[in-house]
Design a protein around this motif. Structure first.
Motif, PDB file in Angstrom:
ATOM      1  N   UNK A  45      96.354  92.679  44.424  1.00  0.00           N
ATOM      2  CA  UNK A  45      97.284  93.790  44.864  1.00  0.00           C
ATOM      3  C   UNK A  45      98.708  93.386  44.332  1.00  0.00           C
ATOM      4  N   UNK A  46      99.184  92.036  44.372  1.00  0.00           N
ATOM      5  CA  UNK A  46     100.322  91.882  44.012  1.00  0.00           C
ATOM      6  C   UNK A  46     100.550  91.978  42.244  1.00  0.00           C
ATOM      7  N   UNK A  52     102.398  98.554  37.983  1.00  0.00           N
ATOM      8  CA  UNK A  52     102.738  99.726  38.381  1.00  0.00           C
ATOM      9  C   UNK A  52     104.254  99.954  38.342  1.00  0.00           C
ATOM     10  N   UNK A  53     105.029  98.761  38.824  1.00  0.00           N
ATOM     11  CA  UNK A  53     106.480  98.802  38.623  1.00  0.00           C
ATOM     12  C   UNK A  53     106.766  98.868  37.244  1.00  0.00           C
ATOM     13  N   UNK A  58     110.910  99.994  37.036  1.00  0.00           N
ATOM     14  CA  UNK A  58     111.445  99.661  37.976  1.00  0.00           C
ATOM     15  C   UNK A  58     111.935  98.012  37.730  1.00  0.00           C
ATOM     16  N   UNK A  59     111.022  97.420  37.072  1.00  0.00           N
ATOM     17  CA  UNK A  59     110.959  96.065  36.827  1.00  0.00           C
ATOM     18  C   UNK A  59     110.937  95.877  35.382  1.00  0.00           C
ATOM     19  N   UNK A  60     111.741  94.789  34.835  1.00  0.00           N
ATOM     20  CA  UNK A  60     111.481  94.379  33.108  1.00  0.00           C
ATOM     21  C   UNK A  60     111.318  93.071  33.230  1.00  0.00           C
ATOM     22  N   UNK A  61     110.760  92.844  31.950  1.00  0.00           N
ATOM     23  CA  UNK A  61     110.168  91.430  31.618  1.00  0.00           C
ATOM     24  C   UNK A  61     111.172  90.360  31.495  1.00  0.00           C
TER      25      UNK A  61
END
Length: 157
Positions: A45-46, A52-53, A58-61
């Motif tokens: 799930x995480x 998805x983020x 909404x997130x970057x590597x």
């Protein structure tokens, strides 16, 4: 686990019994399996939430952040290192050390102000990939020489 020359064997055995044997005796096998399945489901799930983020931007590597910050800090370093080349003649002509210190401080402050006002644009993903490929191309290659002669030496010597 307490082990070593200074540790009594009874203490080691007590630790093993307390931390390994008792938990194995007191936990049902089915319960352990269920706990491990729950861990796996939470991890999946995480991972799905993270993917998805990333798709929602909404997130970057961390590699992307590292590349961008490296480029930005390189620009800062080069700008700061260019200060002596800009003002060394002016500083050399000054006779008073206080004036020299004040002028150098002013130049550093101006440069830092310019750097603070500089807007750093984030490169596109393709630009970063192109830079990484370019870095691979630009890596120095090592050549091995089969002879012991240097280019300055000739066979006549």
């Amino acid at each position: 686990m307490p082990v070593g020359k200074d540790v009594d064997q009874a203490e080691t055995r007590a630790w093993v019994v307390q931390n390994i044997i008792y938990p194995l005796r007191n936990t049902d096998t089915k319960e352990q399996i269920e706990q491990e399945r729950l861990k796996k489901l939470k991890a999946e799930a995480s991972l799905a939430e993270l993917e998805l983020a990333q798709k929602e931007n909404t997130v970057i590597s961390s590699e992307y952040v590292e590349t961008v910050l490296t480029a930005y800090l390189f620009k800062i370093k080069t700008t700061l290192r260019s200060i002596p080349a800009k003002v060394y003649l002016e500083l050399f002509a000054m006779e008073d050390s206080k004036d020299l210190r004040d002028r150098l401080k002013d130049v550093i402050d101006e440069t830092l102000l310019e750097l603070g006002q500089m807007e750093f644009e984030l490169p596109e993903d393709m630009e970063i990939l192109d830079e990484e490929q370019q870095d691979e191309i630009n890596r120095p290659t090592t050549e091995s020489s089969s002879g012991d002669e240097t280019p300055d030496q000739t066979k006549d010597e």
